[in-house]
Design a protein around this motif. Structure first.
Motif, short mmCIF file in Angstrom:
data_model
loop_
_atom_site.label_atom_id
_atom_site.label_comp_id
_atom_site.label_asym_id
_atom_site.label_seq_id
_atom_site.Cartn_x
_atom_site.Cartn_y
_atom_site.Cartn_z
N VAL A 184 76.61 92.77 23.69
CA VAL A 184 78.02 92.89 23.30
C VAL A 184 78.50 94.34 23.42
O VAL A 184 79.58 94.61 23.93
N SER A 185 77.66 95.27 22.96
CA SER A 185 78.10 96.66 22.87
C SER A 185 77.96 97.43 24.18
O SER A 185 78.72 98.37 24.45
N ASP A 186 76.98 97.07 25.02
CA ASP A 186 76.74 97.83 26.25
C ASP A 186 76.10 96.93 27.30
O ASP A 186 74.91 97.02 27.59
N MET A 187 76.91 96.07 27.89
CA MET A 187 76.38 95.12 28.86
C MET A 187 75.80 95.82 30.09
O MET A 187 74.81 95.38 30.66
N ALA A 188 76.41 96.94 30.49
CA ALA A 188 75.93 97.65 31.68
C ALA A 188 74.48 98.09 31.50
O ALA A 188 73.66 97.97 32.43
N ALA A 189 74.14 98.59 30.31
CA ALA A 189 72.76 99.02 30.05
C ALA A 189 71.81 97.83 30.07
O ALA A 189 70.69 97.93 30.60
N CYS A 190 72.25 96.70 29.52
CA CYS A 190 71.41 95.49 29.53
C CYS A 190 71.22 94.97 30.95
O CYS A 190 70.13 94.53 31.32
N TYR A 191 72.27 95.05 31.75
CA TYR A 191 72.17 94.64 33.16
C TYR A 191 71.16 95.51 33.89
O TYR A 191 70.34 95.00 34.67
N ASP A 192 71.20 96.79 33.63
CA ASP A 192 70.24 97.71 34.27
C ASP A 192 68.81 97.37 33.88
O ASP A 192 67.89 97.42 34.71
N LYS A 193 68.59 97.00 32.60
CA LYS A 193 67.25 96.63 32.14
C LYS A 193 66.76 95.38 32.87
O LYS A 193 65.62 95.31 33.32
N ILE A 194 67.63 94.39 32.97
CA ILE A 194 67.25 93.13 33.62
C ILE A 194 66.94 93.34 35.10
O ILE A 194 66.08 92.66 35.67
#
Length: 252
Positions: free
Chosen positions: A47-57
């Motif tokens: 919710v707070s930082d989708m871009a960072a989560c996308y990078d992790k995935i």
């Protein structure tokens, strides 16, 4: 069918470390856990930082991500808003299958049906699919209830975890053949009626029979190894052993 492993096999490691371990154990496909109590990715982070989560995935080295396991702590409307964000992340990452817990035992049937309908509608709007996971203590622990709910909610699938139909359950509950047509994902370890997780080969899970049932139902996706750390077990050895066993069975 193909063999995968969930990053939740290493719940106390950071995501990159869990992925590295699974790569070292020669898994080629993984499921990523998005749990609020996890060291991997938290739903609140989506919710707070989708871009960072996308990078992790997308930093999974050579491993293919087959699905996301969600355990959202938010309640009420916040739960659905968080689920929407997870669907957006899945779509962005080209991931199709999302696994969610069903309601706890005692949840009114109509409430669970309405909740599931809303989840399916949201998922379909984002081009993904949602499946409830078999789990003792939840509505999904009863195959008859799963069958009725999935029959009522078109598009809802099951992330089948056979261990939860054997552990702590009367023998008749372990009959889950009728659920094969709803299966979107599969979690595997070895189990007995008294122990959810035992050494591979010391339990009663009939992997060959299960794979044959899935084949007949046209299932062609992941068999996801989910073995938790246990001081009584050689964790890496058990993960490797089950991977090799499943790979040998799907080649037959």
């Amino acid at each position: 069918m193909f063999v995968a492993a969930t990053t939740q096999c290493f719940p106390n490691r950071p995501l990159d470390s869990a992925i590295e371990k699974l790569a070292d154990l020669e898994f080629s496909h993984i499921e990523i856990g998005i749990h609020e109590d996890s060291e991997h990715i938290k739903p609140s982070e989506v919710v707070s930082d989708m871009a960072a989560c996308y990078d992790k995935i997308n930093s999974t080295r050579r491993l293919t991500v087959t699905g996301l396991s969600l355990d959202i702590a938010a309640e009420g409307e916040d739960y659905f808003q968080t689920f929407i964000k997870c669907c957006e992340l899945a779509k962005l990452s080209k991931i199709v299958t999302l696994t969610v817990p069903s309601g706890e035992h005692g949840t009114p049937f109509t409430e669970e049906v309405e909740r599931s309908k809303r989840l399916v509608k949201i998922a379909e709007q984002h081009g993904v699919r949602v499946a409830m996971r078999s789990k003792v203590g939840n509505i999904s622990a009863d195959p008859d209830t799963v069958s009725v709910i999935c029959g009522h909610v078109k598009g809802l699938g099951l992330s089948l975890d056979p261990s939860h139909y054997h552990f702590g359950q009367p023998p008749e509950v372990a009959t889950y053949e009728k659920l094969m047509g709803y299966v979107h994902n599969v979690y595997l370890r070895d189990s007995t009626p008294d122990n959810l997780q035992v050494r591979v080969g010391q339990g009663i899970i009939e992997y060959g029979k299960l794979i044959n049932l899935l084949r007949k139902a046209g299932y062609d996706r992941a068999l996801c190894v989910d073995i938790q750390p246990d001081p009584e077990l050689d964790h890496d050895g058990e993960l490797r052993k089950l991977r090799l066993l499943l790979e040998s069975l799907i080649m037959v």
